[in-house]
Design a protein around this motif. Structure first.
Motif, short mmCIF file in Angstrom:
data_model
loop_
_atom_site.label_atom_id
_atom_site.label_comp_id
_atom_site.label_asym_id
_atom_site.label_seq_id
_atom_site.Cartn_x
_atom_site.Cartn_y
_atom_site.Cartn_z
N TRP A 24 -15.50 0.46 2.63
CA TRP A 24 -14.95 -0.14 1.41
C TRP A 24 -13.45 0.12 1.32
CZ3 TRP A 24 -12.88 1.98 -3.15
CH2 TRP A 24 -12.74 1.09 -4.22
N ILE A 25 -13.04 1.36 1.56
CA ILE A 25 -11.62 1.72 1.49
C ILE A 25 -10.80 0.92 2.51
CG2 ILE A 25 -9.99 3.61 1.96
CD1 ILE A 25 -12.08 5.46 0.55
N ALA A 26 -11.39 0.63 3.67
CA ALA A 26 -10.69 -0.12 4.71
C ALA A 26 -10.38 -1.56 4.30
CB ALA A 26 -11.51 -0.10 6.00
N LEU A 27 -10.97 -2.06 3.23
CA LEU A 27 -10.69 -3.42 2.76
C LEU A 27 -9.32 -3.55 2.11
CD1 LEU A 27 -14.08 -4.26 0.97
CD2 LEU A 27 -13.31 -5.10 3.21
N PHE A 28 -8.69 -2.42 1.76
CA PHE A 28 -7.50 -2.44 0.92
C PHE A 28 -6.21 -2.22 1.71
CE2 PHE A 28 -11.05 -1.33 -1.73
CZ PHE A 28 -10.83 -2.04 -2.89
N ALA A 31 -0.64 -0.94 0.01
CA ALA A 31 0.15 -1.31 -1.17
C ALA A 31 -0.72 -1.82 -2.32
CB ALA A 31 1.18 -2.37 -0.79
N MET A 32 -2.01 -1.54 -2.27
CA MET A 32 -2.95 -2.02 -3.28
C MET A 32 -2.51 -1.65 -4.70
SD MET A 32 -5.69 -3.50 -4.11
CE MET A 32 -6.71 -3.57 -5.57
N VAL A 33 -2.74 -2.57 -5.64
CA VAL A 33 -2.46 -2.33 -7.06
C VAL A 33 -3.70 -2.69 -7.86
CG1 VAL A 33 -1.05 -2.97 -9.05
CG2 VAL A 33 -0.01 -2.83 -6.77
N PHE A 34 -4.17 -1.75 -8.67
CA PHE A 34 -5.25 -2.00 -9.62
C PHE A 34 -4.66 -2.09 -11.02
CE2 PHE A 34 -7.76 0.32 -6.40
CZ PHE A 34 -8.91 -0.46 -6.32
N GLU A 35 -5.08 -3.08 -11.76
CA GLU A 35 -4.89 -3.10 -13.21
C GLU A 35 -6.31 -3.03 -13.76
OE1 GLU A 35 -1.88 -5.99 -14.80
OE2 GLU A 35 -1.98 -6.68 -12.71
N ASP A 36 -6.76 -1.83 -14.04
CA ASP A 36 -8.17 -1.60 -14.33
C ASP A 36 -8.32 -0.55 -15.42
OD1 ASP A 36 -10.93 -1.53 -14.20
OD2 ASP A 36 -11.03 -0.58 -12.24
N VAL A 44 -1.71 2.54 -8.09
CA VAL A 44 -1.09 1.99 -6.88
C VAL A 44 -1.46 2.80 -5.64
CG1 VAL A 44 1.12 1.39 -5.81
CG2 VAL A 44 0.83 1.15 -8.28
N GLY A 45 -1.69 2.07 -4.55
CA GLY A 45 -1.84 2.67 -3.23
C GLY A 45 -3.24 3.13 -2.90
N LEU A 46 -3.36 3.70 -1.72
CA LEU A 46 -4.68 4.16 -1.26
C LEU A 46 -5.18 5.35 -2.08
CD1 LEU A 46 -4.34 3.70 2.60
CD2 LEU A 46 -5.51 2.22 0.94
N ASP A 47 -4.28 6.10 -2.70
CA ASP A 47 -4.70 7.16 -3.60
C ASP A 47 -5.50 6.56 -4.75
OD1 ASP A 47 -4.65 9.96 -4.61
OD2 ASP A 47 -3.45 9.05 -6.22
N ALA A 48 -5.04 5.43 -5.28
CA ALA A 48 -5.76 4.76 -6.37
C ALA A 48 -7.10 4.22 -5.89
CB ALA A 48 -4.91 3.63 -6.94
N ASN A 50 -8.98 5.52 -3.49
CA ASN A 50 -9.87 6.70 -3.40
C ASN A 50 -10.32 7.18 -4.77
OD1 ASN A 50 -10.19 7.75 -0.50
ND2 ASN A 50 -8.04 7.18 -0.62
N LYS A 51 -9.40 7.24 -5.73
CA LYS A 51 -9.76 7.68 -7.07
C LYS A 51 -10.72 6.72 -7.75
CE LYS A 51 -5.74 10.55 -8.11
NZ LYS A 51 -4.49 10.65 -8.88
N THR A 52 -10.54 5.43 -7.52
CA THR A 52 -11.47 4.46 -8.11
C THR A 52 -12.89 4.73 -7.63
OG1 THR A 52 -9.78 2.77 -8.40
CG2 THR A 52 -12.05 2.00 -8.20
N TRP A 53 -13.05 4.97 -6.35
CA TRP A 53 -14.38 5.29 -5.81
C TRP A 53 -14.89 6.61 -6.39
CZ3 TRP A 53 -17.61 2.67 -2.44
CH2 TRP A 53 -18.74 3.39 -2.03
#
Length: 133
Positions: A24-28, A31-36, A44-48, A50-53
């Protein structure tokens, strides 16, 4: 591009529901941005990612995603999503409208989630206007 975003949405749902974290993480994009949810500071980013999961799959919490309608156009898709949760044995539902965007490689680069904050149960604070990272 439409095919890329539709594939990304379907993969997002399938891997999330199968609890395949690394795939799932590999899909992103990095520079990913969540507005959630939308209206809160961007994550922002892969840290976000990982935290979302990690915030969604805490002990006693399990969420599954059920797209009810997907409309793709260009590099974006609008999704009517039913989010079903098991929160310490309590079954809950959050309905959302989510806008997914992908880059030219088909990686997810932005997800905007619109939903009403529930009043009969508590979401992880990571998904509220009072967000705690």
């Amino acid at each position: 591009m439409r095919d890329l975003v539709l594939t990304a949405v379907h993969s997002h749902v399938a891997l999330w529901n199968a609890m395949e974290r690394e795939s799932w993480i590999a899909l992103f994009s990095p520079a990913m941005v969540f507005e959630d949810p939308v209206g809160t500071p961007e994550k922002v980013g892969l840290d976000a990612v990982n935290k979302t999961w990690d915030r969604s799959f805490k002990p006693g919490r399990r969420w599954t995603l059920h797209p009810e309608q997907i409309v793709g156009a260009g590099n974006e898709a609008a999704v009517v999503m039913r989010n079903e949760g098991d929160l310490d044995g309590k079954q809950v539902v959050v309905r959302s409208i989510e806008i997914f965007s992908v880059n030219a490689e088909g990686q997810l680069i932005r997800i905007r989630s619109f939903f009403d904050q529930p009043t009969d149960f508590a979401l992880s604070q990571y998904f509220t206007p009072e967000r705690v990272d």
